[in-house]
Write a protein that holds these residues in place. Sequence first.
Motif, PDB file in Angstrom:
ATOM      1  N   UNK A  48      32.896  47.701  35.973  1.00  0.00           N
ATOM      2  CA  UNK A  48      34.231  47.115  36.121  1.00  0.00           C
ATOM      3  C   UNK A  48      35.289  48.134  35.732  1.00  0.00           C
ATOM      4  N   UNK A  49      36.427  48.106  36.419  1.00  0.00           N
ATOM      5  CA  UNK A  49      37.598  48.904  36.100  1.00  0.00           C
ATOM      6  C   UNK A  49      38.802  47.978  36.104  1.00  0.00           C
ATOM      7  N   UNK A  50      39.283  47.645  34.913  1.00  0.00           N
ATOM      8  CA  UNK A  50      40.422  46.722  34.777  1.00  0.00           C
ATOM      9  C   UNK A  50      40.164  45.403  35.509  1.00  0.00           C
ATOM     10  N   UNK A  51      38.975  44.837  35.293  1.00  0.00           N
ATOM     11  CA  UNK A  51      38.555  43.556  35.850  1.00  0.00           C
ATOM     12  C   UNK A  51      38.459  43.570  37.370  1.00  0.00           C
ATOM     13  N   UNK A  52      38.357  44.758  37.952  1.00  0.00           N
ATOM     14  CA  UNK A  52      38.171  44.909  39.402  1.00  0.00           C
ATOM     15  C   UNK A  52      36.992  45.835  39.637  1.00  0.00           C
ATOM     16  N   UNK A  53      36.340  45.656  40.789  1.00  0.00           N
ATOM     17  CA  UNK A  53      35.190  46.494  41.117  1.00  0.00           C
ATOM     18  C   UNK A  53      34.989  46.489  42.628  1.00  0.00           C
ATOM     19  N   UNK A  54      34.008  47.298  43.062  1.00  0.00           N
ATOM     20  CA  UNK A  54      33.553  47.299  44.451  1.00  0.00           C
ATOM     21  C   UNK A  54      32.069  46.982  44.412  1.00  0.00           C
ATOM     22  N   UNK A  55      31.609  46.187  45.363  1.00  0.00           N
ATOM     23  CA  UNK A  55      30.185  45.860  45.421  1.00  0.00           C
ATOM     24  C   UNK A  55      29.751  45.721  46.872  1.00  0.00           C
ATOM     25  N   UNK A  56      28.474  45.900  47.074  1.00  0.00           N
ATOM     26  CA  UNK A  56      27.900  45.742  48.396  1.00  0.00           C
ATOM     27  C   UNK A  56      27.492  44.282  48.559  1.00  0.00           C
ATOM     28  N   UNK A  57      28.021  43.634  49.571  1.00  0.00           N
ATOM     29  CA  UNK A  57      27.719  42.233  49.837  1.00  0.00           C
ATOM     30  C   UNK A  57      27.671  42.039  51.339  1.00  0.00           C
ATOM     31  N   UNK A  58      26.607  41.475  51.836  1.00  0.00           N
ATOM     32  CA  UNK A  58      26.387  41.237  53.273  1.00  0.00           C
ATOM     33  C   UNK A  58      26.516  42.521  54.089  1.00  0.00           C
ATOM     34  N   UNK A  59      26.039  43.609  53.542  1.00  0.00           N
ATOM     35  CA  UNK A  59      26.010  44.864  54.281  1.00  0.00           C
ATOM     36  C   UNK A  59      27.322  45.605  54.333  1.00  0.00           C
ATOM     37  N   UNK A  60      28.280  45.233  53.511  1.00  0.00           N
ATOM     38  CA  UNK A  60      29.585  45.913  53.511  1.00  0.00           C
ATOM     39  C   UNK A  60      30.105  46.007  52.076  1.00  0.00           C
ATOM     40  N   UNK A  61      31.023  46.934  51.863  1.00  0.00           N
ATOM     41  CA  UNK A  61      31.663  47.069  50.560  1.00  0.00           C
ATOM     42  C   UNK A  61      32.809  46.078  50.455  1.00  0.00           C
ATOM     43  N   UNK A  62      32.864  45.353  49.355  1.00  0.00           N
ATOM     44  CA  UNK A  62      33.889  44.347  49.121  1.00  0.00           C
ATOM     45  C   UNK A  62      34.619  44.659  47.826  1.00  0.00           C
ATOM     46  N   UNK A  63      35.908  44.331  47.796  1.00  0.00           N
ATOM     47  CA  UNK A  63      36.659  44.357  46.541  1.00  0.00           C
ATOM     48  C   UNK A  63      36.301  43.097  45.771  1.00  0.00           C
ATOM     49  N   UNK A  64      36.072  43.251  44.477  1.00  0.00           N
ATOM     50  CA  UNK A  64      35.681  42.124  43.637  1.00  0.00           C
ATOM     51  C   UNK A  64      36.656  42.046  42.473  1.00  0.00           C
ATOM     52  N   UNK A  65      37.081  40.840  42.155  1.00  0.00           N
ATOM     53  CA  UNK A  65      37.958  40.625  41.000  1.00  0.00           C
ATOM     54  C   UNK A  65      37.324  39.570  40.108  1.00  0.00           C
ATOM     55  N   UNK A  66      37.371  39.815  38.824  1.00  0.00           N
ATOM     56  CA  UNK A  66      36.794  38.890  37.864  1.00  0.00           C
ATOM     57  C   UNK A  66      37.759  37.726  37.625  1.00  0.00           C
ATOM     58  N   UNK A  67      37.237  36.510  37.677  1.00  0.00           N
ATOM     59  CA  UNK A  67      38.052  35.318  37.437  1.00  0.00           C
ATOM     60  C   UNK A  67      38.560  35.330  36.002  1.00  0.00           C
ATOM     61  N   UNK A  68      39.719  34.728  35.734  1.00  0.00           N
ATOM     62  CA  UNK A  68      40.259  34.701  34.366  1.00  0.00           C
ATOM     63  C   UNK A  68      39.282  34.085  33.371  1.00  0.00           C
ATOM     64  N   UNK A  69      39.158  34.745  32.222  1.00  0.00           N
ATOM     65  CA  UNK A  69      38.313  34.232  31.157  1.00  0.00           C
ATOM     66  C   UNK A  69      36.838  34.553  31.300  1.00  0.00           C
ATOM     67  N   UNK A  70      36.460  35.278  32.326  1.00  0.00           N
ATOM     68  CA  UNK A  70      35.050  35.602  32.547  1.00  0.00           C
ATOM     69  C   UNK A  70      34.708  36.948  31.915  1.00  0.00           C
ATOM     70  N   UNK A  71      33.496  37.087  31.382  1.00  0.00           N
ATOM     71  CA  UNK A  71      33.093  38.334  30.728  1.00  0.00           C
ATOM     72  C   UNK A  71      32.701  39.417  31.730  1.00  0.00           C
ATOM     73  N   UNK A  72      32.859  40.673  31.312  1.00  0.00           N
ATOM     74  CA  UNK A  72      32.492  41.804  32.160  1.00  0.00           C
ATOM     75  C   UNK A  72      31.064  42.257  31.911  1.00  0.00           C
ATOM     76  N   UNK A  73      30.368  41.658  30.957  1.00  0.00           N
ATOM     77  CA  UNK A  73      29.057  42.166  30.581  1.00  0.00           C
ATOM     78  C   UNK A  73      27.899  41.549  31.358  1.00  0.00           C
ATOM     79  N   UNK A  74      28.148  40.600  32.201  1.00  0.00           N
ATOM     80  CA  UNK A  74      27.063  40.027  33.009  1.00  0.00           C
ATOM     81  C   UNK A  74      26.777  40.973  34.172  1.00  0.00           C
ATOM     82  N   UNK A  75      25.589  40.935  34.674  1.00  0.00           N
ATOM     83  CA  UNK A  75      25.249  41.782  35.823  1.00  0.00           C
ATOM     84  C   UNK A  75      25.344  40.980  37.121  1.00  0.00           C
ATOM     85  N   UNK A  76      24.973  39.723  37.063  1.00  0.00           N
ATOM     86  CA  UNK A  76      25.034  38.857  38.237  1.00  0.00           C
ATOM     87  C   UNK A  76      26.271  37.969  38.150  1.00  0.00           C
TER      88      UNK A  76
END
Length: 148
Positions: free
Chosen positions: A98-126
């Motif tokens: 994670x970088x400032x509650x934002x990340x990039x991940x591979x989903x359905x064969x493409x790269x997606x921007x991901x944002x963490x919902x408010x109040x959610x921890x960054x330490x989970x993997x899934x």
Amino acid sequence: MEIGALWWWGAAGALLVLELLSGTFYLLMIALGCVAGGLAHWAGVAPHWQFACGAVVALVAVILLRRSRFGGRRARIDAASDRDVNLDIGATVTVTEWHDRRARTNYRGAQWDVELAPGEPEDARLYEITALQGSRLIVAARKQPEQV
């Protein structure tokens, strides 16, 4: 049958047919007004009172329908988090960094921007997708099922 009575019953019948085609109850309420006007005609009431009677009955019926559970507006659901609109909601993604509650991940064969919902921890993997905002996935930490 004279033309006045024919008009009222014909209008009520036409509205009933249109109601069957439309699927709403509003035309049915207006048809009730036409029936009331037809009954007033049958009782020998003057034409202007027939129209007034039909209009009042139709208006009251529409207002009562509007206030009932059958005619009210449905609660609006935000399409961004509605599972019926976005089939991706509820899917699991893996986020490694994670970088400032934002990340990039591979989903359905493409790269997606991901944002963490408010109040959610960054330490989970899934993470579970909870909403889509444009091309950005909003995710929350996936709850692990308890081991028995």
